[in-house]
Scaffold this motif. Structure first.
Motif, PDB file in Angstrom:
ATOM      1  N   ALA A  70      19.091  -5.147  -9.209  1.00  0.00           N
ATOM      2  CA  ALA A  70      19.034  -6.069  -8.080  1.00  0.00           C
ATOM      3  C   ALA A  70      19.172  -5.314  -6.759  1.00  0.00           C
ATOM      4  N   GLU A  71      20.094  -4.379  -6.722  1.00  0.00           N
ATOM      5  CA  GLU A  71      20.302  -3.566  -5.524  1.00  0.00           C
ATOM      6  C   GLU A  71      19.049  -2.748  -5.204  1.00  0.00           C
ATOM      7  N   TYR A  72      18.447  -2.162  -6.218  1.00  0.00           N
ATOM      8  CA  TYR A  72      17.275  -1.314  -6.018  1.00  0.00           C
ATOM      9  C   TYR A  72      16.070  -2.109  -5.520  1.00  0.00           C
ATOM     10  N   ARG A  73      15.859  -3.294  -6.083  1.00  0.00           N
ATOM     11  CA  ARG A  73      14.722  -4.106  -5.636  1.00  0.00           C
ATOM     12  C   ARG A  73      14.890  -4.506  -4.168  1.00  0.00           C
ATOM     13  N   ALA A  74      16.098  -4.855  -3.767  1.00  0.00           N
ATOM     14  CA  ALA A  74      16.338  -5.174  -2.357  1.00  0.00           C
ATOM     15  C   ALA A  74      16.103  -3.939  -1.490  1.00  0.00           C
ATOM     16  N   ALA A  75      16.532  -2.788  -1.969  1.00  0.00           N
ATOM     17  CA  ALA A  75      16.332  -1.541  -1.226  1.00  0.00           C
ATOM     18  C   ALA A  75      14.847  -1.204  -1.117  1.00  0.00           C
ATOM     19  N   GLN A  76      14.080  -1.507  -2.150  1.00  0.00           N
ATOM     20  CA  GLN A  76      12.640  -1.265  -2.074  1.00  0.00           C
ATOM     21  C   GLN A  76      11.993  -2.107  -0.977  1.00  0.00           C
ATOM     22  N   TRP A  77      12.427  -3.341  -0.822  1.00  0.00           N
ATOM     23  CA  TRP A  77      11.882  -4.191   0.235  1.00  0.00           C
ATOM     24  C   TRP A  77      12.214  -3.591   1.601  1.00  0.00           C
ATOM     25  N   ILE A  78      13.456  -3.116   1.762  1.00  0.00           N
ATOM     26  CA  ILE A  78      13.870  -2.490   3.013  1.00  0.00           C
ATOM     27  C   ILE A  78      13.028  -1.244   3.285  1.00  0.00           C
ATOM     28  N   ARG A  79      12.880  -0.413   2.263  1.00  0.00           N
ATOM     29  CA  ARG A  79      12.102   0.819   2.439  1.00  0.00           C
ATOM     30  C   ARG A  79      10.676   0.499   2.883  1.00  0.00           C
ATOM     31  N   ARG A  80      10.069  -0.514   2.293  1.00  0.00           N
ATOM     32  CA  ARG A  80       8.697  -0.903   2.650  1.00  0.00           C
ATOM     33  C   ARG A  80       8.624  -1.352   4.108  1.00  0.00           C
ATOM     34  N   CYS A  81       9.649  -2.008   4.588  1.00  0.00           N
ATOM     35  CA  CYS A  81       9.683  -2.425   5.996  1.00  0.00           C
ATOM     36  C   CYS A  81       9.784  -1.224   6.940  1.00  0.00           C
ATOM     37  N   CYS A  82      10.422  -0.167   6.488  1.00  0.00           N
ATOM     38  CA  CYS A  82      10.647   1.016   7.330  1.00  0.00           C
ATOM     39  C   CYS A  82       9.574   2.087   7.163  1.00  0.00           C
ATOM     40  N   ASP A  83       8.813   2.015   6.086  1.00  0.00           N
ATOM     41  CA  ASP A  83       7.872   3.085   5.743  1.00  0.00           C
ATOM     42  C   ASP A  83       6.587   2.457   5.208  1.00  0.00           C
ATOM     43  N   ASP A  84       5.574   2.375   6.044  1.00  0.00           N
ATOM     44  CA  ASP A  84       4.306   1.748   5.650  1.00  0.00           C
ATOM     45  C   ASP A  84       3.634   2.437   4.477  1.00  0.00           C
ATOM     46  N   SER A  85       3.947   3.709   4.249  1.00  0.00           N
ATOM     47  CA  SER A  85       3.301   4.441   3.157  1.00  0.00           C
ATOM     48  C   SER A  85       3.994   4.211   1.814  1.00  0.00           C
ATOM     49  N   TYR A  86       5.175   3.612   1.826  1.00  0.00           N
ATOM     50  CA  TYR A  86       5.917   3.388   0.578  1.00  0.00           C
ATOM     51  C   TYR A  86       5.269   2.267  -0.228  1.00  0.00           C
ATOM     52  N   LYS A  87       5.047   2.532  -1.502  1.00  0.00           N
ATOM     53  CA  LYS A  87       4.478   1.541  -2.416  1.00  0.00           C
ATOM     54  C   LYS A  87       5.578   1.036  -3.352  1.00  0.00           C
ATOM     55  N   VAL A  88       5.812  -0.242  -3.318  1.00  0.00           N
ATOM     56  CA  VAL A  88       6.807  -0.857  -4.204  1.00  0.00           C
ATOM     57  C   VAL A  88       6.229  -0.885  -5.612  1.00  0.00           C
TER      58      VAL A  88
END
Length: 101
Positions: A70-88
């Motif tokens: 659960a923590e990781y999935r929320a962190a993935q959403w945050i990372r995507r907001c901060c890094d356009d190149s990040y693929k969830v």
């Protein structure tokens, strides 16, 4: 009225602590100052907590069985907001992003 089990309440407490202290999933977010993005208007923070709550699993005894997921999935959403190149990976399912009415 029943209260949330202690393990669930503790999970939310730890999640909020790590999020506020900029220490959430360090291997994924350590190079990003995500707090301004998440806390800018409240809707980002709302989405982060919705993802965490939607993914969190609790067994019949009231014990959380997948805090890290659960923590990781929320962190993935945050990372995507901060890094356009990040693929969830895997992409978010609709139920993960649902905001309760």
């Amino acid at each position: 009225m029943a209260h949330l089990p202690e393990d669930v309440r503790a999970s939310f407490r730890f999640f909020a602590f790590y999020l506020a202290n900029d220490t959430l999933v360090m291997d994924l977010l350590e190079d990003f100052d995500y707090r301004p993005v998440v806390m800018a208007h409240g809707s980002g923070l709302e989405q982060v907590f919705a993802i965490f709550a939607n993914v969190l699993d609790v067994n019949e005894s009231g014990e959380v069985t997948n805090y890290g997921d659960a923590e990781y999935r929320a962190a993935q959403w945050i990372r995507r907001c901060c890094d356009d190149s990040y693929k969830v990976d895997p992409p978010f399912a609709g139920w993960e992003l649902d905001l309760p009415p």
